[in-house]
Motif scaffolding. Structure first.
Motif, PDB file in Angstrom:
ATOM      1  N   UNK A 189       0.834  -1.196   0.000  1.00 59.07           N
ATOM      2  CA  UNK A 189       0.000   0.000   0.000  1.00 59.07           C
ATOM      3  C   UNK A 189       0.874   1.254   0.000  1.00 59.07           C
ATOM      4  N   UNK A 190       0.243   2.389  -0.178  1.00 66.56           N
ATOM      5  CA  UNK A 190       0.955   3.656  -0.076  1.00 66.56           C
ATOM      6  C   UNK A 190       1.203   3.971   1.397  1.00 66.56           C
ATOM      7  N   UNK A 191       2.181   4.792   1.708  1.00 69.83           N
ATOM      8  CA  UNK A 191       2.425   5.177   3.102  1.00 69.83           C
ATOM      9  C   UNK A 191       1.212   5.885   3.710  1.00 69.83           C
ATOM     10  N   UNK A 192       1.133   5.849   5.017  1.00 67.93           N
ATOM     11  CA  UNK A 192       0.048   6.501   5.749  1.00 67.93           C
ATOM     12  C   UNK A 192       0.041   7.992   5.445  1.00 67.93           C
ATOM     13  N   UNK A 193      -1.133   8.512   5.125  1.00 67.52           N
ATOM     14  CA  UNK A 193      -1.250   9.942   4.822  1.00 67.52           C
ATOM     15  C   UNK A 193      -2.417  10.576   5.570  1.00 67.52           C
ATOM     16  N   UNK A 194      -2.865   9.916   6.620  1.00 66.45           N
ATOM     17  CA  UNK A 194      -3.986  10.442   7.393  1.00 66.45           C
ATOM     18  C   UNK A 194      -3.543  11.522   8.368  1.00 66.45           C
ATOM     19  N   UNK A 195      -4.459  11.882   9.214  1.00 68.37           N
ATOM     20  CA  UNK A 195      -4.197  12.930  10.202  1.00 68.37           C
ATOM     21  C   UNK A 195      -3.123  12.489  11.193  1.00 68.37           C
ATOM     22  N   UNK A 196      -2.319  13.436  11.624  1.00 67.58           N
ATOM     23  CA  UNK A 196      -1.262  13.158  12.599  1.00 67.58           C
ATOM     24  C   UNK A 196      -1.768  13.432  14.010  1.00 67.58           C
ATOM     25  N   UNK A 197      -2.813  12.701  14.374  1.00 67.62           N
ATOM     26  CA  UNK A 197      -3.343  12.766  15.731  1.00 67.62           C
ATOM     27  C   UNK A 197      -3.298  11.359  16.304  1.00 67.62           C
TER      28      UNK A 197
END
Length: 82
Positions: free
Chosen positions: A50-58
């Motif tokens: 998969x692609x690297x994590x790109x979600x919120x940094x919380x």
């Protein structure tokens, strides 16, 4: 061959510990080790690619991602907990 432990689960345990201690960058590094792993480089032939994590940094968002990856990592092992 039946693995005694899943290397991916060990990374997710480290990711969860880092996220709970507020070290979000280290948690994302561990998550990305799982998300970007390819089956050709895994001794058990498991890889999401998969692609690297790109979600919120919380912490909440990262913990949610860790739980989702854990569900995928432990799928059909009998060890997955909701």
């Amino acid at each position: 061959a039946i693995p005694v432990f899943r290397v991916g689960e060990m990374a997710l345990i480290r990711a969860e510990a880092n996220a709970r201690q507020g070290n979000l960058a280290a948690a994302v590094t561990e998550i990305n080790a799982i998300r970007t792993k390819r089956a050709t480089t895994d001794p058990h032939g498991i890889g999401a690619a998969l692609t690297p994590y790109s979600g919120a940094m919380t912490a909440d968002a990262i913990l949610t991602e860790i739980y989702a990856q854990r569900c995928a990592e432990l799928f059909m092992t009998g060890m997955r907990m909701e």
